[in-house]
Design a protein around this motif. Structure first.
Motif, PDB file in Angstrom:
ATOM      1  N   SER A   1      -1.446   4.481  -1.461  1.00 29.15           N
ATOM      2  CA  SER A   1      -2.762   4.345  -2.078  1.00 29.15           C
ATOM      3  C   SER A   1      -3.843   4.937  -1.181  1.00 29.15           C
ATOM      4  CB  SER A   1      -3.059   2.876  -2.386  1.00 29.15           C
ATOM      5  OG  SER A   1      -3.028   2.095  -1.206  1.00 29.15           O
TER       6      SER A   1
ATOM      7  N   ASN B   1      -7.272   4.207  -0.999  1.00 27.20           N
ATOM      8  CA  ASN B   1      -8.272   3.305  -0.423  1.00 27.20           C
ATOM      9  C   ASN B   1      -7.696   1.950  -0.037  1.00 27.20           C
ATOM     10  OD1 ASN B   1     -10.416   5.211  -0.882  1.00 27.20           O
ATOM     11  ND2 ASN B   1     -10.304   4.676  -3.063  1.00 27.20           N
TER      12      ASN B   1
ATOM     13  N   GLU C   1      -5.603   0.226  -1.732  1.00 27.30           N
ATOM     14  CA  GLU C   1      -5.354  -0.623  -2.890  1.00 27.30           C
ATOM     15  C   GLU C   1      -3.893  -1.078  -2.903  1.00 27.30           C
ATOM     16  OE1 GLU C   1      -7.225   1.028  -6.671  1.00 27.30           O
ATOM     17  OE2 GLU C   1      -7.224   2.788  -5.362  1.00 27.30           O
TER      18      GLU C   1
ATOM     19  N   LYS D   1       0.808  -1.210   0.000  1.00 29.21           N
ATOM     20  CA  LYS D   1       0.000   0.000   0.000  1.00 29.21           C
ATOM     21  C   LYS D   1       0.847   1.268   0.000  1.00 29.21           C
ATOM     22  CE  LYS D   1      -3.426  -2.546   2.704  1.00 29.21           C
ATOM     23  NZ  LYS D   1      -4.118  -2.636   4.013  1.00 29.21           N
TER      24      LYS D   1
END
Length: 866
Positions: free
Chosen positions: A822, A824, A826, A771
């Motif tokens: 990231s 969210n 992701e 992330k």
């Protein structure tokens, strides 16, 4: 009018001054005074009949930094004693101008510390009952020329990314907020509504009171006469005949920090300089709620003070104060102002608010303030003495970062590691020679002046130069080398050509006059072969029967395998976060050469020394000056090397990572096949006495293969195209190994394991590193330039900023490395990269960009292993 004002102020000045130094507590009422509650609180800090016999931490120094460290330690439940030699704030805190500004830094660490400090000053009164005098009246930075406008637009974008609510405003808006300010030459202002000012004395008193409420002992009139140590570790302090046993000591002694450090053999190169501000008589039109206005082009900051104005100064050329020694008994010190030196600066400053030229003055104040060689704080554990921490050299930002510095140091002591990026402020970045009197005297003149100069990316330091020269200096100078100060080493940045005097030319945020020269050097390495003087690198010979075991514990890779092999490796801490990025060459069973970047010299050396256990025998020798380093890099480097040695350097006999002694002319040279530019290449480690001879051999043979001399600008652009990392620039101590993409250096199966291995394995298992990843970013517009801090967007959302960058002459645009997070949660993988539309913001302009997890240049390493 300015001349008339100067004469009037000078007359007042010289008629008012009584003597060179004076205790000014009575006069402080005209400046930034203690509130009534502060005066009452001071009685609680009087020295008791007896001092504590022991404490976990002793903090030395009762200014804003010392009180903050004590406050944060006490709030964490630490047994802490603060010792102040005279009265709290009596050093430099008492006369600070009290600006509380979050805007202006391209350091995430400094920005976060400023934000935290402002929040702390706002909340301390509710906690302690003691006001800090914080007033959120606002702050405006003025841009009066195009370069300042470019700088502040770059900075404001980064600051907004960090959570600072700064907005660009028009000259008319500046005038509406500060009606007396002259704005006819102002292009824009940068306004932070929540910033403002604080009363330094009240703030320090509130911190001291908060510390005492949390259990700390705070004592005035308790000068420390010695710091005790045993077996390289702090054991306590002495106050006269009284011994206080302690596990940790924090030197927060401000302008006395260097002298206190000398008592323990700790080098702290801060130096006091004269620092000025003027306080006018009352001006009826002044509203005390007006914001602070900063105008660096006029060397000044201006704010309401009492019924008038405070006009502060940061002149371009400062004056050192008491280079030999700061008197131990000078408290609440005023220095007689030097009107002859300061008159023009003051005239320029007061012209920003013309009415200030028409009224009298209450005081033209000069007091001491300490500065460091690179204008960054000196913070962290001293390499010379374990558990001896330093928090000093704040370069006039002690008030506005004081809360953050205190929190950082307290966490560092409490948890064993800093929780912020400290690579730019760690004490071990500095060297003992920088504490020499001549160095301090010369450099501080420039350091203070840097505060308000336009911060051009390639601006060179001019003072305290030529401290170290490589043996090749004269040869390089004859070829028109433009030298740059690299941790004291004079090192070519680029070459103007034989017989040509190199000139930096006008500084800017765009392409400089020597851009094409830089591009030609870059191209020479990609297409032919270049010679790079890398003698500034930190080099340590580690020898002894346990040398391999010590280095293998530190290293993520297995560095204790075959002799004659160099290994690229990382050193981590127990949390699996970065501590060093380097190479280890195993020369013999019990002999290793460790090479690291110049800025990590003392950090790496200290890590090695402290890793040697009591039952182990290993010797560490600093050979940085004893071994010159010449790199020959490029597709024709093997051809060149074969011309100057009888050693077979063919790919089958001398493969990538080979480290072997060879003959070059009359010299024996350690030749290592490795690269930092992404091409076939070799590093030659040469006894200094033979360096010129070997250089001449290389140059003579190089004529046939198109050899070019190459400086550090090209080194930077070449490595950036390849995505090579540089600890302290694009990686820091808050990053994990997997986040920076260097997991491939790990050998999880070696018998010794490595420090931080369990943390790396845990992160590898839970995939959390996916992330947050270091990504290469290329701007498609060939005219855009990246330097540091430019905001990176993916699909319109901010995901990171450029940590380090250069210009990719092969790739066709500016290229940098950015730590992407990231939005969210992701996973940042190739799919994530490909699905995004990438942009980089440069001074309010959005530029289309490309991102990549793999090196954009030669991702298959075909050139390197040719």
């Amino acid at each position: 009018p300015t001349d008339r004002m100067a004469g009037r102020v000078a007359q007042q000045l010289f008629s008012a001054r009584p003597h060179r130094l004076r205790r000014a507590r009575g006069r402080a009422a005209a400046l930034l005074t203690r509130s009534a509650s502060t005066a009452a609180e001071a009685k609680a800090f009087a020295r008791p009949d007896s001092l504590p016999s022991e404490a976990e931490v002793v903090v030395i120094g009762g200014g804003i930094i010392g009180t903050s460290v004590a406050y944060h330690l006490a709030k964490m439940g630490t047994d802490v004693v603060l010792l102040e030699r005279d009265k709290l704030t009596s050093g430099t805190t008492w006369h600070a101008a009290g600006l509380m500004v979050t805007f202006g830094s391209l350091s995430e660490t400094s920005t976060e510390m400023r934000k935290y400090t402002r929040e702390l000053y706002e909340s301390l009164e509710a906690e302690t009952g003691q006001s800090t005098g914080f007033k959120g009246c606002g702050f405006i930075e003025l841009a009066t020329n195009e370069d300042r406008l470019e700088e502040y637009r770059r900075v404001s974008a980064f600051n907004r990314k960090c959570g600072v609510d700064v907005r660009e405003i028009s000259p008319d808006e500046v005038s509406s907020l500060f009606p007396l300010c002259k704005v006819d030459d102002v292009l824009a202002g940068f306004y932070v509504e929540g910033d403002g000012r604080v009363n330094p004395v009240d703030a320090a008193t509130a911190l001291a009171k908060g510390a005492r409420m949390a259990g700390a002992v705070v004592v005035e009139n308790a000068p420390v006469t010695a710091v005790s140590a045993s077996q390289g570790k702090v054991t306590g302090v002495r106050v006269g005949e009284t011994e206080i046993r302690a596990k940790y000591v924090v030197n927060a002694a401000g302008m006395w920090a260097r002298q206190l450090g000398e008592m323990s053999g700790v080098a702290i190169p801060n130096q006091a300089a004269e620092h000025y501000y003027l306080i006018t008589d009352d001006i009826p039109e002044v509203d005390p709620d007006w914001p602070v206005v900063e105008d660096p082009s006029s060397y000044t900051y201006i704010r309401p003070e009492g019924g008038g104005l405070l006009v502060g100064l940061f002149e371009t050329e400062a004056a050192a104060w008491n280079v030999d020694r700061i008197p131990g008994d000078c408290s609440f010190t005023e220095i007689t102002p030097d009107w002859e030196r300061m008159g023009d600066y003051l005239s320029k400053a007061m012209a920003r608010v013309p009415v200030s030229e028409e009224v009298g003055m209450k005081n033209f104040f000069c007091g001491p303030e300490s500065f460091t060689p690179d204008l960054a704080p000196i913070v962290g554990e001293a390499p010379e003495l374990k558990n001896y921490f330093v928090a000093a050299g704040l370069n006039s930002i002690g008030i506005l970062t004081g809360g953050g510095i205190g929190r950082l140091v307290a966490n560092w002591i409490r948890n064993g590691l800093p929780d912020m990026d400290v690579t730019g402020m760690n004490i071990d970045r500095l060297h003992p020679y920088q504490a020499n009197p001549m160095y301090r005297q010369h450099r501080v003149v420039e350091s203070l002046g840097m505060v308000y100069q336009c911060h051009y990316p390639y601006k060179p330091m001019k003072t305290a130069r030529n401290a170290k020269r490589t043996p090749l200096y004269e040869r390089e100078a004859a070829l028109g080398a433009y030298f740059r100060d690299v941790s004291g080493w004079e090192t070519p940045d680029w070459y103007a050509g034989e017989g040509v005097t190199p000139e930096m030319g006008p500084l800017s945020f765009g392409k400089h006059e020597w851009f094409d020269t830089w591009a030609a050097e870059h191209k020479a390495v990609r297409e032919r072969v270049g010679l790079i003087d890398m003698s500034f690198m930190s080099k340590f010979m580690v020898e002894g029967p346990h040398a391999g075991e010590v280095l293998n514990r530190l290293s993520t890779a297995n560095v204790n395998e075959d002799e004659g092999l160099i290994t690229y490796t990382q050193w981590l801490n127990e949390q699996g976060k970065m501590e060093a990025d380097l190479t280890v060459a195993k020369l013999k069973a019990d002999k290793f050469l460790v090479v690291a970047t110049d800025t990590m010299h003392r950090h790496v050396e200290t890590m090695i020394r402290r890793q040697i256990q009591p039952d182990e025998f290993a010797v560490v020798t600093d050979v940085s000056g004893g071994l010159s380093q010449i790199n020959i890099q490029g597709p024709r480097s093997r051809e060149l090397l074969a011309k100057i040695t009888d050693t077979d350097v063919s790919n089958s006999v001398f493969p990538f990572r080979t480290a072997r002694e060879i003959a070059v002319g009359y010299a024996r040279v350690l030749c290592v096949r490795i690269t930092y530019v992404g091409e076939l290449g070799y590093e030659l480690y040469i006894p200094t006495e033979s360096a010129v001879h070997v250089y001449d051999q290389i140059v003579a043979a190089g004529e046939e293969v198109g050899l070019a001399h190459v400086g550090l600008k090209a080194l930077s652009s070449l490595r950036m195209e390849k995505g090579y990392r540089d600890y302290g620039h694009d990686m820091d101590n808050t990053d994990t190994l997997l986040e920076v993409g260097l997991g491939f250096t790990c050998d999880f199966k070696k018998k010794s394991g490595f420090i931080g291995q369990s943390a790396v394995e845990a992160q590898k298992k839970d995939k959390s590193w996916m992330k947050k990843r270091l990504v290469q970013v290329l701007v498609e517009d060939p005219e855009a330039m990246l330097f540091h801090g430019e905001v990176v967007r993916r699909n319109g959302e901010i995901v990171g900023d450029i940590r380090a960058s250069s210009y990719g002459h092969t790739l066709g645009g500016a290229v940098g490395l950015s730590m992407i997070e990231s939005i969210n949660g992701e996973k940042i993988n190739q799919k994530y990269i490909d699905a995004g539309e990438w942009e980089v913001e440069v001074a309010n302009r959005q530029h289309v960009a490309r991102a990549s997890l793999r090196p954009m240049y030669d991702p298959e390493m075909k050139a390197i292993k040719a």
